[in-house]
Design a protein around this motif. Sequence first.
Motif, PDB file in Angstrom:
ATOM      1  N   THR A 163       0.822  -1.211   0.000  1.00  0.00           N
ATOM      2  CA  THR A 163       0.000   0.000   0.000  1.00  0.00           C
ATOM      3  C   THR A 163       0.858   1.265   0.000  1.00  0.00           C
ATOM      4  OG1 THR A 163      -0.167   0.138   2.418  1.00  0.00           O
ATOM      5  CG2 THR A 163      -1.817  -1.205   1.261  1.00  0.00           C
ATOM      6  N   LYS A 190     -12.393   1.448   1.107  1.00  0.00           N
ATOM      7  CA  LYS A 190     -11.265   2.128   0.449  1.00  0.00           C
ATOM      8  C   LYS A 190      -9.947   1.514   0.911  1.00  0.00           C
ATOM      9  CE  LYS A 190      -9.589   5.638  -2.011  1.00  0.00           C
ATOM     10  NZ  LYS A 190      -8.151   5.570  -1.744  1.00  0.00           N
ATOM     11  N   ASN A 199      -7.197  -0.390  -1.451  1.00  0.00           N
ATOM     12  CA  ASN A 199      -5.795   0.021  -1.527  1.00  0.00           C
ATOM     13  C   ASN A 199      -4.869  -1.190  -1.531  1.00  0.00           C
ATOM     14  OD1 ASN A 199      -6.343   2.760  -1.592  1.00  0.00           O
ATOM     15  ND2 ASN A 199      -6.149   3.036   0.613  1.00  0.00           N
ATOM     16  N   TYR A 204      -5.561  -1.308  -5.833  1.00  0.00           N
ATOM     17  CA  TYR A 204      -4.729  -0.169  -6.222  1.00  0.00           C
ATOM     18  C   TYR A 204      -3.242  -0.493  -6.135  1.00  0.00           C
ATOM     19  CZ  TYR A 204      -8.923   2.812  -6.108  1.00  0.00           C
ATOM     20  OH  TYR A 204     -10.152   3.360  -6.346  1.00  0.00           O
ATOM     21  N   SER A 205      -2.871  -1.361  -5.201  1.00  0.00           N
ATOM     22  CA  SER A 205      -1.458  -1.746  -5.059  1.00  0.00           C
ATOM     23  C   SER A 205      -0.917  -2.373  -6.334  1.00  0.00           C
ATOM     24  CB  SER A 205      -1.291  -2.724  -3.893  1.00  0.00           C
ATOM     25  OG  SER A 205      -1.952  -3.958  -4.172  1.00  0.00           O
ATOM     26  N   LEU A 243      -1.544  -1.564  -9.337  1.00  0.00           N
ATOM     27  CA  LEU A 243      -1.168  -0.521 -10.293  1.00  0.00           C
ATOM     28  C   LEU A 243       0.212   0.043  -9.959  1.00  0.00           C
ATOM     29  CD1 LEU A 243      -4.616   1.315 -10.550  1.00  0.00           C
ATOM     30  CD2 LEU A 243      -3.687  -0.459 -12.055  1.00  0.00           C
ATOM     31  N   THR A 244       0.492   0.186  -8.671  1.00  0.00           N
ATOM     32  CA  THR A 244       1.816   0.669  -8.262  1.00  0.00           C
ATOM     33  C   THR A 244       2.883  -0.383  -8.525  1.00  0.00           C
ATOM     34  OG1 THR A 244       0.636   1.810  -6.473  1.00  0.00           O
ATOM     35  CG2 THR A 244       3.027   1.882  -6.421  1.00  0.00           C
ATOM     36  N   LEU A 283     -10.736   1.357 -13.359  1.00  0.00           N
ATOM     37  CA  LEU A 283     -10.693   2.332 -12.264  1.00  0.00           C
ATOM     38  C   LEU A 283     -12.061   2.973 -12.054  1.00  0.00           C
ATOM     39  CD1 LEU A 283      -7.255   4.047 -12.961  1.00  0.00           C
ATOM     40  CD2 LEU A 283      -7.890   2.830 -10.866  1.00  0.00           C
ATOM     41  N   ASN A 297     -14.211   2.938  -8.651  1.00  0.00           N
ATOM     42  CA  ASN A 297     -14.680   4.201  -8.082  1.00  0.00           C
ATOM     43  C   ASN A 297     -16.195   4.246  -7.967  1.00  0.00           C
ATOM     44  OD1 ASN A 297     -12.086   5.198  -7.791  1.00  0.00           O
ATOM     45  ND2 ASN A 297     -12.070   6.186  -9.807  1.00  0.00           N
ATOM     46  N   SER A 333     -12.885  -5.830  -5.602  1.00  0.00           N
ATOM     47  CA  SER A 333     -11.418  -5.779  -5.691  1.00  0.00           C
ATOM     48  C   SER A 333     -10.886  -6.941  -6.507  1.00  0.00           C
ATOM     49  CB  SER A 333     -10.791  -5.770  -4.291  1.00  0.00           C
ATOM     50  OG  SER A 333     -10.850  -7.045  -3.661  1.00  0.00           O
TER      51      SER A 333
END
Length: 274
Positions: A63, A105, A109, A113-114, A116-117, A165, A169, A195
């Motif tokens: 994260t 949220k 994360n 979302y992790s 994507l990083t 995304l 969202n 997720s």
Amino acid sequence: MVTKVAIVTGSNKGIGFEIVKGLCSRFDGTVYLTARNEERGRQAVKKLEKLGLKPLFHILDVTSENSIQEFAKYISDHHSGIDILVNNAGVLDFDKPVTSFEDAKKLMNTNFYSLLTISKFLYPLLNNDARVINISSDWGLLSNIRKQHWLDTLIKEDLTVDEILQFVNDFLQAAKNGKNSYISFAGHYGDYKVSKVAMSALTFVQQYEFIKQGKNISINCVHPGFIKTDMTNGMGDFTPERGARAPLYLALDAPQTLKGTFVWHDCHQVNWDD
């Protein structure tokens, strides 16, 4: 001599720990056990060392962009690339079938979302014949989504990361709007389902991108089964060791031509969008 590298995120316990154990036993290279908590990570390494296995430990909080970036730099400085990457890190509050927006949220994360990083900093280090395995779930099948718009959108051949995304969202907005809106989107445990559906969709989009770039990288997602872990409060059908079977198949045994698929816990392919 160039040493091959395998990395498993969130691997100090549960399925991730068993995947590291299996890789240490069979993979001809260096295996990294990673965890966001250094003490728990090093304790897990010691358990494997007692079995005669030799994983390396590196702290990694999926994260945290800084943590991922620092890990990527370490790998880049010490190795020639990544050969196996298992995106295993994930969370689920089994006691909260409907969570708050803030909790949803936080889960997103870690679970989505992790990725994507990780894609931004670790994917550039993937060797040309690397394998990426995303630990999904049967809750990651498209049929878990109740909104027709997203059922139609997520199966598009030209689906984009931006649309995935938007999907995530849209769910988070539903969570913000309250319980009824939350449940109408994906039912109970909707945050976890969304997720994992998003993870699955991202898998297919990224595989298409690798092919377009001419890279022989395979990326697949896998449902390891309903596993008895801390995350499920000890409930489940299989042990973590059994849960590692399909991920290890994708990491070590599946043909490199197996790309952009959803694999079941018994190692057969399933249609994600049925």
